[in-house]
Design a protein around this motif. Structure first.
Motif, PDB file in Angstrom:
ATOM      1  N   LEU A 128       0.844  -1.426   0.180  1.00 42.61           N
ATOM      2  CA  LEU A 128       0.311   0.007   0.406  1.00 42.61           C
ATOM      3  C   LEU A 128       0.501   1.631  -0.144  1.00 42.61           C
ATOM      4  CD1 LEU A 128      -2.922  -0.775   2.740  1.00 42.61           C
ATOM      5  CD2 LEU A 128      -2.875  -1.115   0.288  1.00 42.61           C
ATOM      6  N   SER A 129       1.405   0.944   0.048  1.00 40.75           N
ATOM      7  CA  SER A 129       2.720   2.523   0.960  1.00 40.75           C
ATOM      8  C   SER A 129       3.060   2.644  -0.910  1.00 40.75           C
ATOM      9  CB  SER A 129       4.265   2.193   1.587  1.00 40.75           C
ATOM     10  OG  SER A 129       5.311   3.287   1.673  1.00 40.75           O
ATOM     11  N   VAL A 130       3.355   1.280  -1.177  1.00 40.93           N
ATOM     12  CA  VAL A 130       4.164   1.933  -2.872  1.00 40.93           C
ATOM     13  C   VAL A 130       3.368   2.894  -3.631  1.00 40.93           C
ATOM     14  CG1 VAL A 130       4.519   0.456  -4.735  1.00 40.93           C
ATOM     15  CG2 VAL A 130       5.526   0.644  -2.693  1.00 40.93           C
ATOM     16  N   LEU A 131       1.192   1.598  -3.345  1.00 39.30           N
ATOM     17  CA  LEU A 131       0.336   2.034  -4.332  1.00 39.30           C
ATOM     18  C   LEU A 131       0.330   3.657  -4.198  1.00 39.30           C
ATOM     19  CD1 LEU A 131      -1.316  -1.415  -4.424  1.00 39.30           C
ATOM     20  CD2 LEU A 131       0.017   0.051  -6.175  1.00 39.30           C
ATOM     21  N   SER A 132       0.267   4.240  -3.225  1.00 40.14           N
ATOM     22  CA  SER A 132      -0.409   5.698  -2.529  1.00 40.14           C
ATOM     23  C   SER A 132       0.270   6.267  -3.366  1.00 40.14           C
ATOM     24  CB  SER A 132      -0.004   5.593  -1.177  1.00 40.14           C
ATOM     25  OG  SER A 132       1.314   5.944  -0.241  1.00 40.14           O
ATOM     26  N   LYS A 133       0.896   6.211  -3.757  1.00 39.15           N
ATOM     27  CA  LYS A 133       2.320   7.158  -4.938  1.00 39.15           C
ATOM     28  C   LYS A 133       1.841   7.562  -6.298  1.00 39.15           C
ATOM     29  CE  LYS A 133       6.735   5.931  -2.101  1.00 39.15           C
ATOM     30  NZ  LYS A 133       7.833   5.510  -2.082  1.00 39.15           N
ATOM     31  N   LEU A 134       0.697   6.186  -6.208  1.00 42.85           N
ATOM     32  CA  LEU A 134       0.103   6.545  -7.445  1.00 42.85           C
ATOM     33  C   LEU A 134      -1.062   7.611  -8.042  1.00 42.85           C
ATOM     34  CD1 LEU A 134       0.095   3.229  -8.622  1.00 42.85           C
ATOM     35  CD2 LEU A 134       1.893   4.701  -9.263  1.00 42.85           C
ATOM     36  N   PRO A 135      -0.741   8.362  -8.442  1.00 46.83           N
ATOM     37  CA  PRO A 135      -1.876   9.821  -8.748  1.00 46.83           C
ATOM     38  C   PRO A 135      -3.207   9.506  -9.093  1.00 46.83           C
ATOM     39  CG  PRO A 135      -0.324  10.230 -10.629  1.00 46.83           C
ATOM     40  CD  PRO A 135       0.461   8.479  -9.866  1.00 46.83           C
ATOM     41  N   LYS A 136      -3.526   8.561 -10.065  1.00 46.47           N
ATOM     42  CA  LYS A 136      -4.553   7.881 -11.196  1.00 46.47           C
ATOM     43  C   LYS A 136      -5.604   7.083 -10.498  1.00 46.47           C
ATOM     44  CE  LYS A 136      -4.197  10.894 -14.998  1.00 46.47           C
ATOM     45  NZ  LYS A 136      -3.194  10.839 -16.366  1.00 46.47           N
ATOM     46  N   LEU A 137      -4.292   6.537  -9.008  1.00 42.33           N
ATOM     47  CA  LEU A 137      -5.387   5.428  -8.522  1.00 42.33           C
ATOM     48  C   LEU A 137      -6.671   5.293  -8.426  1.00 42.33           C
ATOM     49  CD1 LEU A 137      -4.570   1.770  -8.987  1.00 42.33           C
ATOM     50  CD2 LEU A 137      -4.248   2.404  -6.317  1.00 42.33           C
ATOM     51  N   LYS A 138      -7.741   4.534  -8.600  1.00 41.76           N
ATOM     52  CA  LYS A 138      -9.514   5.252  -7.926  1.00 41.76           C
ATOM     53  C   LYS A 138      -9.140   4.362  -7.486  1.00 41.76           C
ATOM     54  CE  LYS A 138     -10.044   9.037 -11.351  1.00 41.76           C
ATOM     55  NZ  LYS A 138     -11.075   9.107 -12.475  1.00 41.76           N
ATOM     56  N   SER A 139      -9.760   2.465  -7.978  1.00 39.92           N
ATOM     57  CA  SER A 139      -9.829   1.316  -7.480  1.00 39.92           C
ATOM     58  C   SER A 139      -8.669   0.223  -7.411  1.00 39.92           C
ATOM     59  CB  SER A 139     -10.789   0.932  -8.663  1.00 39.92           C
ATOM     60  OG  SER A 139     -12.023   1.667  -9.208  1.00 39.92           O
ATOM     61  N   LEU A 140      -8.821  -0.204  -6.171  1.00 40.71           N
ATOM     62  CA  LEU A 140      -8.325  -1.507  -5.248  1.00 40.71           C
ATOM     63  C   LEU A 140      -9.247  -2.336  -4.750  1.00 40.71           C
ATOM     64  CD1 LEU A 140      -5.457  -1.863  -4.254  1.00 40.71           C
ATOM     65  CD2 LEU A 140      -6.242  -0.245  -1.953  1.00 40.71           C
ATOM     66  N   HIS A 141      -8.418  -3.602  -5.476  1.00 37.83           N
ATOM     67  CA  HIS A 141      -9.481  -4.912  -4.767  1.00 37.83           C
ATOM     68  C   HIS A 141      -8.388  -5.885  -3.838  1.00 37.83           C
ATOM     69  CE1 HIS A 141     -12.678  -5.187  -8.203  1.00 37.83           C
ATOM     70  NE2 HIS A 141     -11.534  -3.773  -8.618  1.00 37.83           N
ATOM     71  N   LEU A 142      -8.966  -5.956  -2.903  1.00 39.18           N
ATOM     72  CA  LEU A 142      -7.974  -7.013  -1.924  1.00 39.18           C
ATOM     73  C   LEU A 142      -8.770  -7.963  -1.312  1.00 39.18           C
ATOM     74  CD1 LEU A 142      -6.332  -3.717   0.385  1.00 39.18           C
ATOM     75  CD2 LEU A 142      -5.030  -5.343  -1.518  1.00 39.18           C
ATOM     76  N   GLU A 143      -9.523  -8.468  -1.839  1.00 37.00           N
ATOM     77  CA  GLU A 143     -10.508  -9.193  -2.011  1.00 37.00           C
ATOM     78  C   GLU A 143      -9.622 -10.516  -1.521  1.00 37.00           C
ATOM     79  OE1 GLU A 143     -13.978  -9.576  -5.167  1.00 37.00           O
ATOM     80  OE2 GLU A 143     -12.877  -7.120  -5.888  1.00 37.00           O
ATOM     81  N   ASN A 144     -10.553 -11.557  -0.483  1.00 36.82           N
ATOM     82  CA  ASN A 144     -10.232 -12.983  -0.260  1.00 36.82           C
ATOM     83  C   ASN A 144      -8.626 -12.908   0.578  1.00 36.82           C
ATOM     84  OD1 ASN A 144     -10.551 -15.808   0.186  1.00 36.82           O
ATOM     85  ND2 ASN A 144      -9.594 -16.319  -2.417  1.00 36.82           N
TER      86      ASN A 144
END
Length: 210
Positions: A128-144
């Motif tokens: 999550l620390s890495v992904l938080s730097k993505l400026p346009k990320l709108k949808s995150l799937h953490l299923e199962n």
């Protein structure tokens, strides 16, 4: 009469060209061999449950790739070369065996949606620390993902609109007030208390699906 004929012919030609281009952009390539024949024409690639063995140079040839699905490929490491595909908008890394994402993921400045379902080995705080730097990320799937709580790193996300936590072990609605752009939270198939499910119409600040 001829003028009408020429206009009709031109309209048909433009329509056919547009239809062909749409079909091309919507086609899912499921074979790496086929995709590498004309990599610049590959917009969507779905190479699931396969052995992935591409060189950095081969990955870099997919200059127009917008959708990449590597679900179930049991990758122990995510190829760093993927992070150079600036056109990527959707990435599915579900069902793999990696622990961490490369720091270079911050290069995916156009990525809008990522799937990280069925990840049993993933270090979620670092991911999550890495992904938080993505400026346009709108949808995150953490299923199962066998989750019962969320790390504080999730609160670093500035533009997240949709969060999918289906099929985990949550007993309560996680506190996400800091995610002021969040519009949708999916908690279906968790262990949410019945009395909380009855509160789904209350204003949490975003829509919840139990």
């Amino acid at each position: 009469m001829k003028k009408i004929y020429y206009i009709s012919a031109l309209f048909i030609a433009v329509f056919n060209l547009s239809f062909a281009q749409n079909n091309e952009t919507e086609k899912d390539f499921t074979s790496l061999t086929e995709a590498l024949k004309n990599p610049e024409k590959v917009f969507r690639m779905k190479v699931t449950t396969q052995e992935i063995n591409l060189s950095d140079e081969q990955w870099s040839r997919f200059v127009n790739l917008e959708y990449l699905n590597l679900n179930g490929d049991h990758l122990k490491e995510i190829p760093v070369a993927i992070t150079k595909i600036k056109s990527l908008k959707t990435l599915d890394l579900s069902g793999n065996d990696f622990k961490n994402l490369p720091e270079e993921f911050s290069n995916l400045t156009n990525l809008e949606e990522i799937y990280l379902n069925n990840e049993k080995n993933m270090n979620l705080p670092k991911t999550l620390s890495v992904l938080s730097k993505l400026p346009k990320l709108k949808s995150l799937h953490l299923e199962n993902d066998n989750l019962s709580a969320l790390p504080n790193e999730l609160l670093l996300f500035k533009n997240l609109e949709s969060l999918y936590l289906n099929n985990n072990r949550f007993k309560d609605v996680p506190k996400l007030e800091a995610l002021d752009h969040l519009k949708y939270l999916d908690l279906k198939d968790n262990k949410i208390k019945p009395e909380l499910q009855d509160m789904k119409n209350l204003n949490f600040g975003f829509k919840i699906n139990f």
